[in-house]
Design an enzyme around this catalytic site. Structure first.
Site, short mmCIF file in Angstrom:
data_model
loop_
_atom_site.label_atom_id
_atom_site.label_comp_id
_atom_site.label_asym_id
_atom_site.label_seq_id
_atom_site.Cartn_x
_atom_site.Cartn_y
_atom_site.Cartn_z
N ASP A 1 -40.71 84.83 -19.60
CA ASP A 1 -40.91 85.44 -18.29
C ASP A 1 -41.31 84.32 -17.33
OD1 ASP A 1 -41.58 87.39 -16.28
OD2 ASP A 1 -42.00 88.80 -17.90
N ASP B 1 -39.86 86.94 -12.52
CA ASP B 1 -40.84 87.90 -12.06
C ASP B 1 -41.01 87.90 -10.54
OD1 ASP B 1 -43.27 89.60 -12.90
OD2 ASP B 1 -44.20 88.13 -11.56
N GLU C 1 -36.13 90.05 -11.31
CA GLU C 1 -36.83 91.27 -10.90
C GLU C 1 -36.78 91.28 -9.38
OE1 GLU C 1 -41.06 93.67 -11.29
OE2 GLU C 1 -41.06 91.56 -10.82
N HIS D 1 -42.27 97.52 -18.84
CA HIS D 1 -43.73 97.50 -18.99
C HIS D 1 -44.45 97.91 -17.70
CE1 HIS D 1 -42.75 93.91 -16.88
NE2 HIS D 1 -44.02 93.67 -16.63
N ASP D 2 -43.71 98.12 -16.61
CA ASP D 2 -44.32 98.53 -15.34
C ASP D 2 -44.05 100.00 -15.03
OD1 ASP D 2 -45.27 95.97 -14.73
OD2 ASP D 2 -43.40 95.42 -13.73
C1 GLC Z 1 -44.02 91.98 -11.87
C2 GLC Z 1 -44.44 92.30 -13.29
C3 GLC Z 1 -45.73 93.05 -13.25
C4 GLC Z 1 -46.76 92.17 -12.61
C5 GLC Z 1 -46.30 91.62 -11.26
C6 GLC Z 1 -47.12 90.46 -10.84
O1 GLC Z 1 -43.76 93.10 -11.13
O2 GLC Z 1 -43.41 92.99 -13.94
O3 GLC Z 1 -46.15 93.48 -14.51
O4 GLC Z 1 -47.94 92.88 -12.43
O5 GLC Z 1 -44.98 91.18 -11.27
O6 GLC Z 1 -46.80 89.31 -11.58
#
Ligand code: GLC
Ligand code: CA
Length: 558
Positions: free
Chosen positions: A98, A199, A256, A328-329
């Site tokens: 990640d 991310d 993402e 995971h979110d």
């Molecule tokens: C992304 C991740 C999340 C995290 C955020 C800050 O959205 O998937 O879990 O809290 O970034 O890094």
């Protein structure tokens, strides 16, 4: 469109902390992942994305990195990581790390140096502003609540954090920051990684000069997205990153990316895009409200269908989107996308097939292949996730009672997906011999790997069949590269589409518990996937059972 090595693969997301614990400390670890590689191979997975396992104080579960070149001792050692990469390679599997570079941890040495000398080299690694009494540099609300500005310890300055205050934003305008990022990516790729999941990347470009926007809640702050909408020029950073890192390594990258403008899609994931692919979040963000989670709207089967088709239509065939049901979110997809009370093996399989057969790269989140569900929350004290805790407060402030607030945030809590993986019906679902860091979902006695492996009718075996279909020499061309066209798009509670390549496939899901009849556009040559033992058809007319899903090969190449 040029074909790439990763397009016909199947990807799987591991949340290391909750996957498998080998030393009894209640926390999943890298040796645990190595031990379960054969399980993933048996399922049919090729690409494995690991949520962060770098050294971190864990303010946001590892998404706050204090050393990009080290493994957090909770998870093991760099030797374990090297072994994982090598063991995966032996099995023709690829590991993705990640890439969390919008921000680092406030315990990273860059940040410590910035505190010690805010006007020096490392001060410029962050967004620092002079502190003014009674006034913040801007009125932006962080994703996790409250202002994005925090005092820089020991100085008269403040720093910007769009996420938690322990996640200071890195200043991408500074070429030295970018060099550090590229150096790190290349260091990992040289180790033999397959690539990265990237991310929160849309946040790296701020609209400069920083300024206030219209407040949107009583706190006088405004949603950070307002600023991001105005920011232009992110492509310069992303193109540079691609050229300096992923491209020379022929690495895979999945972004993402939220809120990308339609006209920018080709630049992001078209030929020579910034990323190989990006996630489709169209379904995940449906029903969201400016006010907070408590005000969000539930999604219906027709909404779900519309969201998927919209994303597919935008993509056309110039790129490959990555399809997910959860991560995971997010809450568990089966709890969110299947109408309340209807969550059962058939409906879980229907959702699986409808999502999996879309054009693009399928990602499975750990436990999704078992049909894992949301957890029941009895009290806010059971919640670990910082985002849920903030949203609970927002709901209380809006006047909800504690019970109502809990019920509202429970539907969305990120903890739903973070409970330990369910391996067996034994103690702690076989995840750990110690005390799990987060409560195990009580339904592990019936939903677990061991049981489902034995049962040919399980959700696990259904996913395995879907994966086998995607990889079969006969259908691969159509399933991976074929076009997608909706069928009977306006029909209520029916989601159906063609996949056309050298074969013509029809995917049909009856998204309700009642039966539903349709007429096939051509004769069925072969039933490839079915979540029931039978097909109730008479000529071209087909009576679908509740939540029945079929993948059919049709005779005519229409
Ligand atoms: C992304 C991740 C999340 C995290 C955020 C800050 O959205 O998937 O879990 O809290 O970034 O890094
Ligand atoms: Ca452990």
């Amino acid at each position: 469109m040029e074909r790439k090595w990763w397009q016909d693969k199947v990807a799987y997301q591991i949340y290391p902390k909750s996957f498998y614990d080998t030393n009894g400390d209640g926390i999943g670890d890298l040796p645990g992942i190595i031990e379960k590689l054969d399980y993933l191979k048996e399922l049919g997975v090729d690409i494995i994305w690991l949520s962060p396992c770098y050294r971190s104080p864990f303010a946001d579960q590892g998404y706050d990195i204090s050393d990009y070149y080290d493994i957090d001792p909770r998870f093991g050692t760099m030797e374990d990581m090297d072994r994982l990469i090598a063991e995966a390679k032996k099995r023709n599997m690829y590991i993705l790390m990640d890439l969390v570079v919008n921000h680092c941890s406030d315990e990273h040495e860059w940040f410590k140096k910035a505190c010690a000398d805010p006007d020096g080299k490392y001060g410029n690694f962050f967004y620092l502003r002079d502190k003014e009494e009674g006034k913040l540099p801007t009125n932006w609300r962080s994703y996790f609540g409250g202002s994005v500005w925090e005092d820089l310890p020991g100085t008269n300055k403040q720093y910007l954090h769009v996420f938690h205050k322990k996640q200071p934003d890195l200043n991408w305008e500074n070429p030295e920051v970018r060099e550090e990022v590229y150096k790190n990516i290349n260091w990992w790729l040289d180790k033999g990684l397959g690539g990265f999941r990237i991310d929160a990347i849309i946040n790296i470009k701020k609209a400069l000069p920083l300024h206030d926007y219209e407040p949107d809640r009583d706190d006088g702050l405004c949603y950070i997205g307002k600023m991001l909408e105005e920011a232009t020029g992110i492509g310069e950073f992303l193109g540079e990153m691609r050229d300096r890192t992923f491209k020379p390594h022929d690495a895979f990258s999945v972004g993402e990316v939220f809120n990308v403008k339609d006209q920018d899609l080709p630049a992001f994931i078209g030929e020579n895009g910034y990323f190989s692919t990006m996630f489709d979040f169209n379904e995940a963000i449906f029903g969201g409200s400016d006010k907070g989670w408590y005000d969000s709207k539930k999604i219906t089967p027709d909404d779900y269908k519309r969201c998927c088709f919209e994303a597919q239509a935008k993509m056309g065939d110039f790129g490959f989107i990555s399809n997910i049901i959860e991560n995971h979110d997010e809450p568990r997809g089966v709890s969110r996308y299947i109408p309340e009370g209807d969550c059962c093996n058939e409906s879980k399989k229907m959702l699986a097939a409808l999502n999996f057969m879309l054009r693009g790269l399928p990602f499975i989140y750990q436990g999704q292949e078992l049909g894992m569900e949301n957890v029941p929350f009895h009290s806010i004290d059971e919640v670990d996730d910082i985002s849920t805790l903030d949203e609970y407060k927002v709901a209380l402030d809006a006047g909800l009672s504690p019970e109502e607030a809990l019920a509202a945030v429970a539907r969305h809590s990120r903890d739903n997906a973070r409970t330990p993986m369910q391996w067996t019906d034994g103690k702690n679902a076989g995840f750990t011999t110690g005390t799990p860091w987060l409560r195990v979902n009580p339904n592990y006695t019936s939903i677990n790997v061991e049981e489902e492996r034995k049962d040919p009718g399980s959700v696990f075996h259904f996913y395995q069949k879907l994966i086998q279909l995607r990889k079969s020499p006969e259908y691969k061309e159509t399933v991976v590269y074929g076009t997608l066209t909706p069928f009977l798009e306006e029909r209520h509670n029916l989601m159906a589409y063609y996949r056309k390549g050298d074969k013509t496939l029809l995917v049909v899901g009856n998204y309700q518990k009642e039966e539903q009849e349709i007429t096939l556009p051509a004769a069925c040559k072969k039933v490839l996937i079915n979540n029931y033992p039978d097909v109730d058809s008479n000529g071209n007319s087909l009576k679908l059972h509740g939540y029945q899903v079929l993948v059919l090969e049709l005779t005519q190449n229409k």
